[in-house]
Write an enzyme that holds these catalytic residues in place. Structure first.
Site, mmCIF file in Angstrom:
data_model
loop_
_atom_site.group_PDB
_atom_site.id
_atom_site.type_symbol
_atom_site.label_atom_id
_atom_site.label_comp_id
_atom_site.label_asym_id
_atom_site.label_seq_id
_atom_site.Cartn_x
_atom_site.Cartn_y
_atom_site.Cartn_z
ATOM 1 N N HIS A 78 -7.040 -5.940 2.433
ATOM 2 C CA HIS A 78 -5.657 -5.319 2.955
ATOM 3 C C HIS A 78 -5.448 -6.333 3.883
ATOM 4 C CE1 HIS A 78 -6.818 -1.042 2.183
ATOM 5 N NE2 HIS A 78 -8.076 -1.374 1.977
ATOM 6 N N HIS B 14 -10.546 -5.653 -3.067
ATOM 7 C CA HIS B 14 -9.143 -5.894 -2.675
ATOM 8 C C HIS B 14 -8.996 -6.153 -1.159
ATOM 9 C CE1 HIS B 14 -9.743 -1.561 -2.273
ATOM 10 N NE2 HIS B 14 -9.237 -1.569 -1.206
ATOM 11 N N ASP C 228 0.751 -1.118 0.118
ATOM 12 C CA ASP C 228 -0.182 -0.034 -0.002
ATOM 13 C C ASP C 228 0.748 1.277 -0.092
ATOM 14 O OD1 ASP C 228 -3.223 0.545 1.039
ATOM 15 O OD2 ASP C 228 -1.810 2.177 1.020
ATOM 16 N N ILE C 229 0.426 2.322 -0.687
ATOM 17 C CA ILE C 229 1.321 3.469 -0.931
ATOM 18 C C ILE C 229 1.149 4.396 0.489
ATOM 19 C CG2 ILE C 229 -0.343 5.044 -1.761
ATOM 20 C CD1 ILE C 229 1.545 5.683 -3.919
ATOM 21 N N ASN D 167 -12.854 -3.329 2.682
ATOM 22 C CA ASN D 167 -13.770 -1.906 2.751
ATOM 23 C C ASN D 167 -14.681 -2.075 1.767
ATOM 24 O OD1 ASN D 167 -12.271 -0.961 5.161
ATOM 25 N ND2 ASN D 167 -10.852 -0.067 3.781
ATOM 26 N N VAL E 264 -10.872 2.549 -3.641
ATOM 27 C CA VAL E 264 -10.733 2.166 -4.919
ATOM 28 C C VAL E 264 -11.638 1.043 -5.241
ATOM 29 C CG1 VAL E 264 -8.798 1.039 -6.640
ATOM 30 C CG2 VAL E 264 -8.035 2.680 -4.725
#
Ligand code: 5GP
Length: 116
Positions: A103, A101, A30-31, A88, A97
């Site tokens: 996390h 996905h 993750d950025i 999420n 986004v």
């Protein structure tokens, strides 16, 4: 098809630190990490925008996200200490986004969660 930020990462059109890949799943850092380890696992095929859009036919793919995270945790040596996986869904969870996905958060005690 795959025309999301994460689709562009999957196609290597924008850079990411990729740490896991198999036939179905890509994992990348993750950025804006929320823990010492924060990796996102995304399906490489057709985009599922949110968990709420997933169909019974996609159950196996969603399970593959979980197993990819678990495999990565074992490989990196923090499975025994433990970790958290989070997905999420839409506004109240803060999804930003719309390409489903998972996390993976790890690397330190993560505390309690769920408080707004
Ligand atoms: P969400 O809030 O939708 O559950 O998670 C989206 C995640 O994507 C966020 O944690 C955010 O930091 C991460 N993210 C946003 N843009 C980028 C990017 O360009 N590269 C990477 N590696 N992660 C990103």
């Amino acid at each position: 098809m795959n025309d999301t930020l994460f689709g562009r990462i999957i196609r290597r059109e924008i850079p990411a630190t990729i740490v896991y890949e198999d036939d179905d799943i890509l994992g990348f850092k993750d950025i804006a990490p929320q823990a010492p380890v924060h990796v996102l696992f995304v399906p490489k095929g057709a985009v599922i925008p949110t968990l709420d859009d997933a169909t019974p036919e996609q159950a196996q793919l969603l399970g593959r996200l979980m197993l990819a995270a678990a495999e990565y945790a074992r490989r990196e040596g923090f499975a025994k200490d433990g970790y958290r996986v989070v997905m999420n869904c839409r506004e109240h969870a803060g999804q930003t986004v719309f390409h489903v996905h998972l996390h993976l958060l790890a690397g330190a005690p993560l505390g309690h969660f769920g408080t707004p």
